[in-house]
Write a protein that holds these residues in place. Structure first.
Motif, PDB file in Angstrom:
ATOM      1  N   GLN A   1       0.859  -1.230  -0.051  1.00 33.36           N
ATOM      2  CA  GLN A   1       0.032  -0.023   0.100  1.00 33.36           C
ATOM      3  C   GLN A   1       0.743   1.320  -0.013  1.00 33.36           C
ATOM      4  O   GLN A   1       0.723   2.342  -0.823  1.00 33.36           O
TER       5      GLN A   1
ATOM      6  N   ASN B   1       2.466   1.731  -3.412  1.00 30.92           N
ATOM      7  CA  ASN B   1       1.295   2.016  -4.458  1.00 30.92           C
ATOM      8  C   ASN B   1       1.008   3.693  -4.343  1.00 30.92           C
ATOM      9  O   ASN B   1       1.001   4.249  -5.281  1.00 30.92           O
ATOM     10  N   ARG B   2       0.893   4.146  -3.064  1.00 35.06           N
ATOM     11  CA  ARG B   2       0.681   5.328  -2.675  1.00 35.06           C
ATOM     12  C   ARG B   2       2.031   6.232  -3.115  1.00 35.06           C
ATOM     13  O   ARG B   2       1.476   7.484  -3.759  1.00 35.06           O
TER      14      ARG B   2
ATOM     15  N   ALA C   1       3.880   5.691  -5.613  1.00 30.25           N
ATOM     16  CA  ALA C   1       3.746   5.544  -7.048  1.00 30.25           C
ATOM     17  C   ALA C   1       2.806   6.586  -7.459  1.00 30.25           C
ATOM     18  O   ALA C   1       2.976   7.218  -8.562  1.00 30.25           O
ATOM     19  N   ASP C   2       1.503   6.568  -6.852  1.00 35.14           N
ATOM     20  CA  ASP C   2       0.470   7.406  -7.036  1.00 35.14           C
ATOM     21  C   ASP C   2       0.922   8.945  -7.321  1.00 35.14           C
ATOM     22  O   ASP C   2       0.562   9.600  -8.323  1.00 35.14           O
ATOM     23  N   ALA C   3       1.512   9.232  -6.419  1.00 32.35           N
ATOM     24  CA  ALA C   3       1.854  10.448  -5.819  1.00 32.35           C
ATOM     25  C   ALA C   3       3.184  11.287  -6.681  1.00 32.35           C
ATOM     26  O   ALA C   3       3.101  12.275  -7.034  1.00 32.35           O
ATOM     27  N   THR C   4       3.979  10.175  -7.230  1.00 29.35           N
ATOM     28  CA  THR C   4       5.023  10.518  -7.915  1.00 29.35           C
ATOM     29  C   THR C   4       5.213  10.325  -9.498  1.00 29.35           C
ATOM     30  O   THR C   4       5.927  10.645 -10.145  1.00 29.35           O
ATOM     31  N   ASP C   5       4.081   9.528  -9.672  1.00 33.23           N
ATOM     32  CA  ASP C   5       3.896   8.855 -10.970  1.00 33.23           C
ATOM     33  C   ASP C   5       5.352   7.959 -11.397  1.00 33.23           C
ATOM     34  O   ASP C   5       5.620   7.988 -12.552  1.00 33.23           O
TER      35      ASP C   5
ATOM     36  N   TYR D   1       6.270   4.574 -11.457  1.00 32.66           N
ATOM     37  CA  TYR D   1       5.820   3.268 -11.697  1.00 32.66           C
ATOM     38  C   TYR D   1       6.871   2.182 -12.062  1.00 32.66           C
ATOM     39  O   TYR D   1       6.695   1.080 -12.702  1.00 32.66           O
TER      40      TYR D   1
ATOM     41  N   ASP E   1       7.530  -2.124 -11.149  1.00 33.87           N
ATOM     42  CA  ASP E   1       6.473  -3.039 -11.602  1.00 33.87           C
ATOM     43  C   ASP E   1       7.023  -4.442 -11.256  1.00 33.87           C
ATOM     44  O   ASP E   1       8.069  -4.611 -11.639  1.00 33.87           O
TER      45      ASP E   1
END
Length: 149
Positions: free
Chosen positions: A29, A32-33, A35-39, A41, A44
């Motif tokens: 989690q 993922n948070r 990765a979402d905040a910073t783009d 990814y 993988d």
């Protein structure tokens, strides 16, 4: 945890390890948070399995760096300050990947301290250990500025 309330108290730690944080588990989690905040990814899971023998998702290196202020607060309580600034990072080297569900711990050593006309500048060597590994995740220096009362 050490408590530091002045330049003189800080200076007494020069050249020695100030302390270490508690172990912190980096879960999916949190990854993922970040990765979402910073783009970011790039961790993988499919790529990790294809490129290395590791059967787990890598944690972005910058996520582990972003833990420094949180883990540092477990090591030292800097009191009687008007201002505290995360001033910079220097000479960081990533030595080993951190994977999801790894536990990490920060060790901190004061390597320099100076008085800049009332502002205390400290350079802390930060080493991030991975539980069960003999190789640190990274090592480098973080720089903090403090204006003590």
């Amino acid at each position: 945890m050490v408590i530091i309330s002045s330049f003189e108290e800080y200076k007494s730690y020069l050249g020695i390890q100030i302390g270490q944080s508690k172990w912190h588990k980096i879960n999916q989690q949190q990854t993922n948070r970040f990765a979402d905040a910073t783009d970011n990814y790039t961790s993988d899971n499919g790529k990790a399995k294809e490129q290395t023998p590791v059967d787990s998702e890598f944690v972005p290196g910058y996520l582990t760096l972003s833990l420094i202020p949180y883990l540092w607060k477990q090591i030292a309580d800097i009191r009687d300050v008007k201002m505290e600034v995360n001033y910079g990072i220097e000479n960081f080297k990533f030595n080993q990947e951190v994977c999801v569900d790894d536990e990490v711990m920060l060790r901190a050593k004061l390597i320099s301290i100076s008085d800049l006309r009332g502002i205390t500048k400290v350079v802390i060597q930060a080493d991030l250990d991975i539980k069960g590994s003999t190789v640190t995740a990274y090592t480098g220096n973080v720089v903090f500025l403090y204006h003590f009362n």
